[in-house]
Design a protein around this motif. Structure first.
Motif, short mmCIF file in Angstrom:
data_model
loop_
_atom_site.label_atom_id
_atom_site.label_comp_id
_atom_site.label_asym_id
_atom_site.label_seq_id
_atom_site.Cartn_x
_atom_site.Cartn_y
_atom_site.Cartn_z
N MET A 1 0.84 -1.18 0.00
CA MET A 1 0.00 0.00 0.00
C MET A 1 0.89 1.24 0.00
SD MET A 1 -3.08 1.24 2.52
CE MET A 1 -2.16 1.15 4.01
N THR A 2 0.47 2.24 -0.76
CA THR A 2 1.17 3.52 -0.84
C THR A 2 0.22 4.60 -0.32
OG1 THR A 2 2.33 2.74 -2.81
CG2 THR A 2 2.34 5.10 -2.40
N THR A 3 0.78 5.56 0.40
CA THR A 3 -0.04 6.66 0.90
C THR A 3 0.50 7.98 0.39
OG1 THR A 3 1.28 6.89 2.92
CG2 THR A 3 -0.63 5.41 3.02
N GLY A 4 -0.34 9.00 0.46
CA GLY A 4 0.06 10.33 0.05
C GLY A 4 -0.88 11.36 0.62
N SER A 5 -0.51 12.63 0.46
CA SER A 5 -1.34 13.71 0.98
C SER A 5 -0.92 15.03 0.35
CB SER A 5 -1.21 13.81 2.50
OG SER A 5 0.09 14.25 2.86
N ARG A 12 -5.94 13.26 2.01
CA ARG A 12 -5.03 12.10 2.08
C ARG A 12 -5.57 11.03 1.15
NH1 ARG A 12 -1.50 12.64 6.14
NH2 ARG A 12 -1.97 14.11 7.78
N PHE A 13 -4.67 10.16 0.71
CA PHE A 13 -5.11 9.06 -0.16
C PHE A 13 -4.25 7.84 0.06
CE2 PHE A 13 -2.13 11.63 -2.61
CZ PHE A 13 -1.29 10.69 -3.18
N THR A 14 -4.82 6.69 -0.29
CA THR A 14 -4.09 5.43 -0.27
C THR A 14 -4.25 4.77 -1.63
OG1 THR A 14 -6.00 4.23 0.61
CG2 THR A 14 -4.41 5.05 2.21
N VAL A 15 -3.22 4.05 -2.03
CA VAL A 15 -3.22 3.29 -3.28
C VAL A 15 -2.91 1.85 -2.90
CG1 VAL A 15 -2.25 3.05 -5.58
CG2 VAL A 15 -2.33 5.32 -4.51
N THR A 16 -3.82 0.93 -3.26
CA THR A 16 -3.64 -0.47 -2.89
C THR A 16 -3.13 -1.32 -4.04
OG1 THR A 16 -5.98 -0.87 -3.34
CG2 THR A 16 -5.36 -0.40 -1.05
N GLY A 17 -3.02 -0.76 -5.23
CA GLY A 17 -2.53 -1.51 -6.37
C GLY A 17 -1.18 -1.01 -6.83
N PRO A 18 -0.69 -1.57 -7.93
CA PRO A 18 0.62 -1.17 -8.46
C PRO A 18 0.60 0.24 -9.02
CG PRO A 18 -0.48 -2.67 -9.97
CD PRO A 18 -1.32 -2.62 -8.75
N LEU A 19 1.75 0.88 -8.97
CA LEU A 19 1.93 2.22 -9.52
C LEU A 19 2.73 2.14 -10.81
CD1 LEU A 19 2.92 4.07 -6.25
CD2 LEU A 19 0.77 4.35 -7.51
N ARG A 20 2.38 2.99 -11.77
CA ARG A 20 3.14 3.11 -13.01
C ARG A 20 4.43 3.85 -12.71
NH1 ARG A 20 1.06 7.74 -16.45
NH2 ARG A 20 2.45 8.78 -15.00
N PRO A 21 5.50 3.58 -13.45
CA PRO A 21 6.70 4.40 -13.30
C PRO A 21 6.35 5.88 -13.53
CG PRO A 21 7.16 2.49 -14.67
CD PRO A 21 5.68 2.52 -14.46
N VAL A 22 7.14 6.76 -13.01
CA VAL A 22 6.89 8.19 -13.12
C VAL A 22 7.17 8.67 -14.54
CG1 VAL A 22 7.61 10.48 -12.30
CG2 VAL A 22 7.36 8.57 -10.68
N ASP A 46 -9.80 2.32 -9.29
CA ASP A 46 -10.47 1.52 -8.27
C ASP A 46 -9.55 1.18 -7.10
OD1 ASP A 46 -12.77 1.53 -9.81
OD2 ASP A 46 -12.47 -0.50 -10.59
N HIS A 47 -8.25 1.42 -7.25
CA HIS A 47 -7.28 1.12 -6.19
C HIS A 47 -6.89 2.35 -5.39
CE1 HIS A 47 -5.90 -2.54 -8.76
NE2 HIS A 47 -7.06 -2.75 -8.16
N ILE A 48 -7.56 3.48 -5.64
CA ILE A 48 -7.23 4.74 -4.97
C ILE A 48 -8.41 5.16 -4.10
CG2 ILE A 48 -6.59 7.16 -5.27
CD1 ILE A 48 -5.52 6.33 -8.07
N ALA A 49 -8.14 5.41 -2.82
CA ALA A 49 -9.16 5.91 -1.90
C ALA A 49 -8.71 7.27 -1.37
CB ALA A 49 -9.37 4.94 -0.74
N ALA A 94 9.61 6.78 0.80
CA ALA A 94 10.28 6.19 -0.36
C ALA A 94 9.27 5.38 -1.18
CB ALA A 94 11.43 5.30 0.09
N THR A 95 9.36 5.49 -2.49
CA THR A 95 8.41 4.80 -3.37
C THR A 95 9.06 3.72 -4.21
OG1 THR A 95 8.76 6.33 -5.20
CG2 THR A 95 7.02 6.89 -3.60
N GLY A 96 10.35 3.83 -4.45
CA GLY A 96 11.03 2.91 -5.35
C GLY A 96 10.77 3.22 -6.82
N LEU A 97 10.01 4.27 -7.10
CA LEU A 97 9.70 4.64 -8.48
C LEU A 97 10.85 5.43 -9.10
CD1 LEU A 97 6.01 5.83 -7.97
CD2 LEU A 97 6.79 3.64 -8.90
#
Length: 134
Positions: A1-5, A12-22, A46-49, A94-97
């Motif tokens: 899970m990834t979070t942001g704000s 605030r938001f959460t992402v529960t699925g994979p992220l595309r490269p930047v 659908d993976h972003i709240a 850290a995102t690893g992206l």
């Protein structure tokens, strides 16, 4: 899970699925809305709240931009398709992206150079913008 704000934390938001490269976008609208180019990842919508109240600006016939109404932080670019773009700077920790490419390079500012070892497109490039890493 990834979070942001946003900067103030009201959105605030959460992402529960994979992220595309930047992907860095150098179009005129991204440059005007951010003060520079935009660096964004994306995920299936659908993976972003999201919690908090987003304000939306309809920036074109096909896209809108989501931001915090309190601090003004740019958070999302919402266009056609299954993914919602997320401004990479809004992610926590850290995102690893990594930046995997640049689009709308024909519109880039004259005050900076782009790296030669990363793919570049003069305009929109669906091969770059729709990739998602599992």
């Amino acid at each position: 899970m990834t979070t942001g704000s946003c900067l103030c934390g009201a959105v605030r938001f959460t992402v529960t699925g994979p992220l595309r490269p930047v992907i860095a976008c150098h179009c005129g609208q991204c440059r005007k809305s951010s003060g520079h180019h935009v660096a964004a990842t994306s995920a299936h919508r659908d993976h972003i709240a999201v919690t908090g109240v987003l304000k939306w600006f309809q920036s074109s016939d096909t896209a809108r931009r989501g931001f915090c109404g309190t601090c003004g932080s740019n958070l999302f670019w919402d266009g056609p398709g299954e993914n919602l773009s997320i401004f990479a700077g809004s992610l926590d920790g850290a995102t690893g992206l990594q930046i995997a490419g640049h689009i709308f390079c024909a519109d880039k500012g004259d005050y900076y150079e782009l790296p030669k070892d990363v793919p570049q497109a003069e305009g929109y490039d669906p091969a770059l913008t729709t990739r998602v890493v599992d």
